[in-house]
Write an enzyme that holds these catalytic residues in place. Sequence first.
Site, PDB file in Angstrom:
ATOM      1  N   GLU A 280       0.824  -1.205   0.000  1.00 39.18           N
ATOM      2  CA  GLU A 280       0.000   0.000   0.000  1.00 39.18           C
ATOM      3  C   GLU A 280       0.858   1.255   0.000  1.00 39.18           C
ATOM      4  OE1 GLU A 280      -4.226   1.082   2.038  1.00 39.18           O
ATOM      5  OE2 GLU A 280      -2.597   0.609   3.427  1.00 39.18           O
TER       6      GLU A 280
ATOM      7  N   GLY B 123       1.478  -0.461  11.360  1.00 38.33           N
ATOM      8  CA  GLY B 123       1.039  -1.328  12.428  1.00 38.33           C
ATOM      9  C   GLY B 123       0.574  -2.662  11.878  1.00 38.33           C
TER      10      GLY B 123
ATOM     11  N   MET C  73      -1.497  -4.510   7.955  1.00 37.41           N
ATOM     12  CA  MET C  73      -2.055  -4.339   6.611  1.00 37.41           C
ATOM     13  C   MET C  73      -3.067  -5.438   6.345  1.00 37.41           C
ATOM     14  SD  MET C  73      -2.093  -2.490   3.951  1.00 37.41           S
ATOM     15  CE  MET C  73      -3.166  -2.758   2.539  1.00 37.41           C
TER      16      MET C  73
ATOM     17  N   ASN D 117      -4.333  -7.361   4.049  1.00 32.93           N
ATOM     18  CA  ASN D 117      -4.365  -8.297   2.922  1.00 32.93           C
ATOM     19  C   ASN D 117      -5.368  -9.417   3.192  1.00 32.93           C
ATOM     20  OD1 ASN D 117      -1.864  -6.913   2.097  1.00 32.93           O
ATOM     21  ND2 ASN D 117      -0.926  -8.165   3.699  1.00 32.93           N
TER      22      ASN D 117
ATOM     23  N   GLU E  62      -8.019  -4.383  11.354  1.00 36.42           N
ATOM     24  CA  GLU E  62      -7.712  -5.055  10.089  1.00 36.42           C
ATOM     25  C   GLU E  62      -8.832  -5.998   9.672  1.00 36.42           C
ATOM     26  OE1 GLU E  62      -5.233  -3.837   8.497  1.00 36.42           O
ATOM     27  OE2 GLU E  62      -4.671  -2.675  10.251  1.00 36.42           O
TER      28      GLU E  62
END
Length: 869
Positions: free
Chosen positions: A133, A273, A275, A277, A308
């Site tokens: 990102e 911190g 991501m 995915n 997340e």
Amino acid sequence: MPVFNSQALNLSRAEAAERARIISVHDYHVTVDLRSAVSAEADGFTTQSIITFSAVPGESSFLDFVGSSVQRVNLNGRELPVDYQGARIVLPDLQAENQVLVTATAQYSRSGEGLHRYLDPEDGKIYLYTQYEPADARRVFANFEQPDLKGRYRIEVIAPSHWQVASNGAAEAVSPLASAPDLSRWVFAATEPISSYITCILAGEYARFESHWSGVVDVPLAAYCRASMAASFDAEQVFELTKRGLDYFHGLFDFAYPFGKYDQAFVPEYNLGAMENPGLVTFSDGYVFTSRATEMQYEQRANTLLHEMAHMWFGDLVTMRWWDDLWLKESFADYMGTLAVAETTDWGAQSWVNFANRRKGWAYVQDQLPSTHPIVADIVDLEAAKQNFDGITYAKGASVLKQLVAFVGPEAFFSAARKYFQDHAFGNTTLQDFLTALAGATRNDAAAAGRDMDAWAAAWLQTAGISTLSAEIESADGHYRRVRIQQQAQDPITGRPAHRPHTLRIGLYSSTADGTLLRTRSVPVEVSGEWTEVPELAGDRQAELLLLNDDDLSYAKVRLDPESLRTVLGSLDRLDDPLASTLCWSALWNMTRDAVLPAADFVGAVRHFASVITKDGVLATLLDNARIAVQRLSPADQRPELLEALLQTSMAQARTAIPGSGVQLAWMRSLALLARDSTSANQLLRDTLAGQGPDGLAVDSDLRWRLLQALSANGSAALPELAAELATDKSSTAAIGYRCAAAARPEAPVKAAVWSEVVESDSLSNAEISASIEGFRAGPGSLLEPYRAGYFEVLDGIWSSRSIEISSRIVRGLFPEQDAEPGLPLDQHDVVRRATDWLADRAEAPQALRRIVIECLDQLQRSLRAQLA
């Protein structure tokens, strides 16, 4: 080899829109060969992309790729001449249906962008992971790198057979290579349609843990961490939080998790911190607590995990069309993560206390910088997108969503979310798409009927800046005669008034017989315009504390009226409501930053009242703010006395706090930072290192290196001592701790060497750069004065030769500081003048670079104003 600097890799919004007009992606088949990763000398790996896509016949477009070289480009069976300049691959004369094959060599990363390779100093094992990102998948494979060109991804990886390898999809087959049995090929299941920036690969000698969740769908769970951390990894607690989150979000969103498995990997030197995915969420392995962690650190991990998970719906299932609407995922995930912690864990309401204490504090700071922007931002290119992962997009956006829930009610809000997912699953959206869902939900909800969502969005999402709310009080004989709320709000971009609608509460607090400050009344108020009357309070007995925005429903700075300010400064320890107490501390801190309250008053309040705080996260924030007040906001002639007073308080509290508690650890960590500027605490630091410190305080690797950094910075620990300590501790914590401590030594040759290594070479990883800069800035400011001019001379070179992640760290981290000189106009200060001149002379510099300099200059000017107040 092409040079990949931040300017050459930019992609504009207009280019992306034009490409989306031409292209519609179907499928990717990506093969990445990582056999070279075991060699420290190898800097590249082979990658192949096969992409099928539709196009407007006869048009041309381009693929994105950032690597060492491109060997082959085959479009629709036709070999194209390779014309590769380091960022784009031209695709001419497209057909209605197309297939392109690209074979290339990509580079391993040490910046945390693309495919990051890490050698664990503790056991020598190799770990790789990807982070893309907003647009770094192109550093690993050729693709159409923009969020609205979604595709189905089938990924294959070749790697050493004894490694763990994972991707978004489940592994369908793992087979040794016939030509090299020590290598295997992993074939992963095709994904649902997703954007390129949330694809991922994990590879290395990771420890793997497994579990399972059964709900409306069956979801296999796995977790990964470095082998050297496996003994410290509380995988079962992570799985328990994961299961609670899946239970909660399935019930709330009424849309089944659509990405099959749910893996979570904790990886080294991570820039974020975490991501989101899908199928393989990646986290900083700072969340694997190899040293003593506070309760706040555990709560933050839970918040990040659930943040997340919320992205699986807000961001992955439904994705913004372009980075203008980044808030459609980050603001929502920030709000949902906090809400989920509050409603699914034992932290409960403390989640909102921590949100008010830390996240909103971040937003308040960001929203007062010259670079502030609306929540729905104007993102013209990728460089602007990279800079917009900020306190406005995350924390202000989440705060405004909390206000939206108060405005329309939770039922209408979540009904809109469910409709939004159903209508746009696996697609891309804009603000208007969510507003359409919200308008429909409010029409069907009696409690929300009549709410004008377009007007609400215009006021909250499409203006910049922060409102300041204050109460104007008229009283007689101890009773209110008149109370009205003033809203001061101007959009700093347009210069026009920006009065927003605030659905909030006013809390009245008075003393009980035992001295406790207790809420005696809560009054709901709809604030609009500049002035709002509160007739409900007329005739009520005047409270000792009138707290605007009680329960923290809205987003605004609050100014305490004179009587309330006296109460807070004199009796804050008697206020027993945790959220109300946090809001009062927030008001004091904002007044201090705005030079309305002297820094000494804030530090005094912390010294007097912090001892009663039992939540280590709240305490840590207060101590951070008190340190900033001393070091940056107080006049230079007051600083030594304030520093000494805060040091003495910290030492006393570290000794008397509950042994082994998070509060004790928070005091000691704060003390270590303060002690970088003073030798007063050296005896306690030495005693603690020798195991004779405060009762119950465990001196693990993390704390040991914090203490050594303090001793090094104040001139009391030489390099041989630091090297001897490093020889006994091979952990990554020690490696980074040593680098910071060595750079902190208050010696001119040390600072010169660190400057050279950070600015003039490209040998350090992202984490090493940050540690070196932290150490460089420690110690006497006089040692850094020679670098003031040099800083502005190297900015252009840094930005043109490093990736945006690395250049941003260096530019922001090395910006010089300066103390105020009474009688000297603000614009005559040396650093202010140099920064102002640089900005005037570099009007054509990349906007992302200018933004960092502008923000740093503004923070310096704010500090100078506070010092002179």
